[in-house]
Write an enzyme that holds these catalytic residues in place. Structure first.
Site, mmCIF file in Angstrom:
data_model
loop_
_atom_site.group_PDB
_atom_site.id
_atom_site.type_symbol
_atom_site.label_atom_id
_atom_site.label_comp_id
_atom_site.label_asym_id
_atom_site.label_seq_id
_atom_site.Cartn_x
_atom_site.Cartn_y
_atom_site.Cartn_z
ATOM 1 N N TRP A 139 0.808 -1.228 0.000
ATOM 2 C CA TRP A 139 0.000 0.000 0.000
ATOM 3 C C TRP A 139 0.837 1.273 0.000
ATOM 4 O O TRP A 139 0.286 2.353 0.051
ATOM 5 C CB TRP A 139 -0.922 0.043 1.236
ATOM 6 C CG TRP A 139 -1.817 -1.125 1.329
ATOM 7 C CD1 TRP A 139 -3.060 -1.254 0.772
ATOM 8 C CD2 TRP A 139 -1.557 -2.338 2.008
ATOM 9 N NE1 TRP A 139 -3.572 -2.482 1.063
ATOM 10 C CE2 TRP A 139 -2.660 -3.172 1.825
ATOM 11 C CE3 TRP A 139 -0.479 -2.827 2.756
ATOM 12 C CZ2 TRP A 139 -2.743 -4.454 2.349
ATOM 13 C CZ3 TRP A 139 -0.556 -4.111 3.277
ATOM 14 C CH2 TRP A 139 -1.678 -4.899 3.073
ATOM 15 N N ASP A 140 2.153 1.187 0.042
ATOM 16 C CA ASP A 140 3.018 2.357 0.204
ATOM 17 C C ASP A 140 2.812 2.957 1.592
ATOM 18 O O ASP A 140 2.673 4.162 1.763
ATOM 19 C CB ASP A 140 2.756 3.395 -0.891
ATOM 20 C CG ASP A 140 3.784 4.527 -0.874
ATOM 21 O OD1 ASP A 140 4.905 4.324 -0.362
ATOM 22 O OD2 ASP A 140 3.463 5.628 -1.365
ATOM 23 N N TYR A 141 2.764 2.085 2.605
ATOM 24 C CA TYR A 141 2.551 2.519 3.988
ATOM 25 C C TYR A 141 3.868 2.514 4.775
ATOM 26 O O TYR A 141 3.901 2.145 5.937
ATOM 27 C CB TYR A 141 1.526 1.610 4.679
ATOM 28 C CG TYR A 141 0.083 1.928 4.374
ATOM 29 C CD1 TYR A 141 -0.313 3.169 3.898
ATOM 30 C CD2 TYR A 141 -0.898 0.980 4.591
ATOM 31 C CE1 TYR A 141 -1.645 3.449 3.638
ATOM 32 C CE2 TYR A 141 -2.235 1.259 4.342
ATOM 33 C CZ TYR A 141 -2.601 2.497 3.864
ATOM 34 O OH TYR A 141 -3.916 2.773 3.629
#
Length: 186
Positions: free
Chosen positions: A8-10
């Site tokens: 998620w690009d977290y």
């Protein structure tokens, strides 16, 4: 590990904050880490143990062929999230024109929208909440060493993603299609 198999690009958006706080009647040195997905992880700075339990909770499964998304993610039991973890039809801006609200409602009904950690899809649009630009992203957090207070700047900023393409079926040098983002206010 704040996120298992981050799809998620977290990634952490800012360095952890070092503070001394009162916990169970005594002063302890902590490290506090804010996230893009609206949760705060707090650890004892000496032992590395969480101040409050961290629970592995089930999350939605990926439908991307060959993708083995993690069946669970670590959720801190305290403090409560500082950002919304789901975006519902009830939260569509009530001041939009009726036709715009209905268009957005239609987008939401046809998208994967299962709350935080909803994976991107090859078959449907996807809504992330708070999204890769949400939570404590730009601006992060600040700690006050005098009071032990942590100040978090948080954005409830849903992200809308179109379906992923199957990489196996692309030509060797595929033309790249830009990711479509909804630029209006939801």
């Amino acid at each position: 590990q704040l996120v298992h198999h981050d799809i998620w690009d977290y990634d952490p958006v800012t360095g952890p904050k070092l503070l001394t706080v009162k916990h169970d009647g005594k002063s302890i040195d902590i490290v506090a880490q804010v996230t893009k997905f609206g949760m705060l992880y707090v650890f004892d700075r000496v032992t590395g143990k969480p101040i409050w339990p961290i629970e592995e909770r089930p999350v939605p499964k990926s439908d991307v062929p060959g993708e083995a998304s993690s069946p669970t993610q670590p959720f801190p039991s305290k403090p409560p999230p500082y950002a919304r973890l789901k975006f519902t039809e009830d939260e569509i801006n009530p001041y939009l024109e009726a036709d715009d609200r209905e268009r957005i409602r239609g987008l939401m009904k046809s998208a994967r929208n299962e709350g935080v950690f909803t994976p991107l899809s090859v078959t449907k649009d996807q809504i992330s909440m708070p999204g890769e630009l949400g939570g404590a992203n730009w601006g992060g957090a600040a700690g006050d060493p005098e009071t032990g207070m942590l100040y978090v700047r948080s954005a409830d900023q849903p992200a809308f993603h179109t379906p992923l393409r199957e990489v196996e079926n692309l030509p060797a040098d595929p033309p790249m299609k830009p990711m479509r983002r909804y630029s209006g206010r939801l």
